[in-house]
Scaffold this active site. Structure first.
Site, PDB file in Angstrom:
ATOM      1  N   PRO A   2       0.842  -1.205   0.000  1.00  0.00           N
ATOM      2  CG  PRO A   2      -0.663  -1.519   1.756  1.00  0.00           C
ATOM      3  CD  PRO A   2       0.624  -2.032   1.181  1.00  0.00           C
ATOM      4  CD  GLU A   3       3.204   2.975  -4.228  1.00  0.00           C
ATOM      5  OE1 GLU A   3       3.308   4.153  -4.611  1.00  0.00           O
ATOM      6  OE2 GLU A   3       3.532   2.006  -4.944  1.00  0.00           O
ATOM      7  CG  HIS A  92      -3.334 -14.907   6.914  1.00  0.00           C
ATOM      8  ND1 HIS A  92      -2.186 -15.595   7.266  1.00  0.00           N
ATOM      9  CD2 HIS A  92      -3.816 -15.515   5.805  1.00  0.00           C
ATOM     10  CE1 HIS A  92      -1.988 -16.562   6.374  1.00  0.00           C
ATOM     11  NE2 HIS A  92      -2.962 -16.545   5.498  1.00  0.00           N
ATOM     12  NE  ARG A 111       4.776 -11.430   1.249  1.00  0.00           N
ATOM     13  CZ  ARG A 111       5.542 -10.983   0.266  1.00  0.00           C
ATOM     14  NH1 ARG A 111       4.989 -10.410  -0.779  1.00  0.00           N
ATOM     15  NH2 ARG A 111       6.848 -11.105   0.328  1.00  0.00           N
TER      16      ARG A 111
END
Ligand SMILES: [Zn+2]
Length: 271
Positions: A2-3, A92, A111
């Site tokens: 994500p930016e 997760h 992740r």
């Protein structure tokens, strides 16, 4: 990863869902570490405290309480989603914020490159002391920014992604903004002309704004807090388009590696 647009969208959604000020009844942790150890004991002391504000700085989401702030980074694959009573924990899911019996916010991160930390509000500025200005801030001084970049000896693409000089621009939006301003990504930052910088800052702001309006880019499974994917990946002009034809000149898009990251550009359009 994500930016700025994806983190901005997440922050806006969290503000709609939570609508601070609101009390967080309980913090629930299903593991004690993500990228780093989570200060679980310190954060649990905030159970029952009033969340005053949710904001974004660089690619971090800041949950501000009276004396402390929790700083959350989404890493590569993190996202927050809203849940109601009797929600089922998914694979997760690592952290949950219980607002009331019928409203939970759940942090999921396959992740686990995300970060979750707590700071005294009085020390928060130190966390961000080494960060550059926000590209979308109203009073961003573009002449100062250009002067800063004119002193950098690395390639413009690598400089643009360095959070020390300007925050929020990552691999996708750096490639896109450089294409839009016709600057080749491997040009040295100190060789880019002032007039080209002026154009670059305009295009950086535009591409970030357009991405925010399109709901962000969903490439590593980014979802907003309502579980919706963004659309901006359909509008990439160069990113992830190696060997596809440039929409402007119809020559194939090239790729090269800069600073360890895949970079996409058009040899004919970018000089
Ligand atoms: Zn082209």
């Amino acid at each position: 990863m994500p930016e700025l647009p994806e983190v901005e969208i997440t922050t806006r959604n969290l503000n709609k869902i939570i609508q601070p000020p609101e009390v967080v009844q309980e913090w629930i942790f299903y593991r004690k570490d993500l990228r780093n150890v989570i200060p679980v004991t310190k954060i649990k002391k905030l159970n029952g405290s009033q969340l005053k504000k949710i904001s974004r700085r660089a690619k971090f989401i800041i949950f501000e309480f009276e004396n402390d702030s929790i700083v959350s980074h989404l890493g590569m694959t993190g996202y927050w989603r809203v849940e109601t009573k009797n929600w089922q924990k998914k694979a997760h899911d690592h952290i949950a914020m219980k607002l009331n019996e019928d409203k939970y916010l759940v942090y999921n991160d396959p992740r686990r490159f995300g970060e979750f930390d707590i700071f005294k509000n009085s020390n928060l500025h130190e966390r961000f002391a080494h960060f550059g200005p926000e590209p979308l801030q109203q009073d961003l001084d573009l002449d100062v920014l250009t002067k800063t970049f004119k002193k950098i000896n690395s390639t413009i693409k690598v400089a643009l992604m360095n959070q020390k000089y300007l925050v929020g621009v990552g691999n996708i939006y750096a490639s896109e903004a450089l294409f839009r301003s016709k600057i080749k990504p491997h040009k040295k930052a100190n060789k880019v002309r002032a007039a080209d910088y002026a154009l670059l800052w305009t295009e950086v702001k535009k591409v970030l704004q357009e991405a925010i309006e399109a709901g962000g880019s969903s490439i590593s499974d980014f979802k907003n807090s309502y579980g919706e994917k963004g659309d901006f990946q359909k509008r990439f002009l160069v990113y992830d388009r190696k060997d596809e034809l440039c929409f402007t000149c119809h020559h194939p898009i090239q790729s090269l590696v800069l600073g360890g990251r895949s970079t996409f550009w058009c040899r004919h359009c970018q000089k």
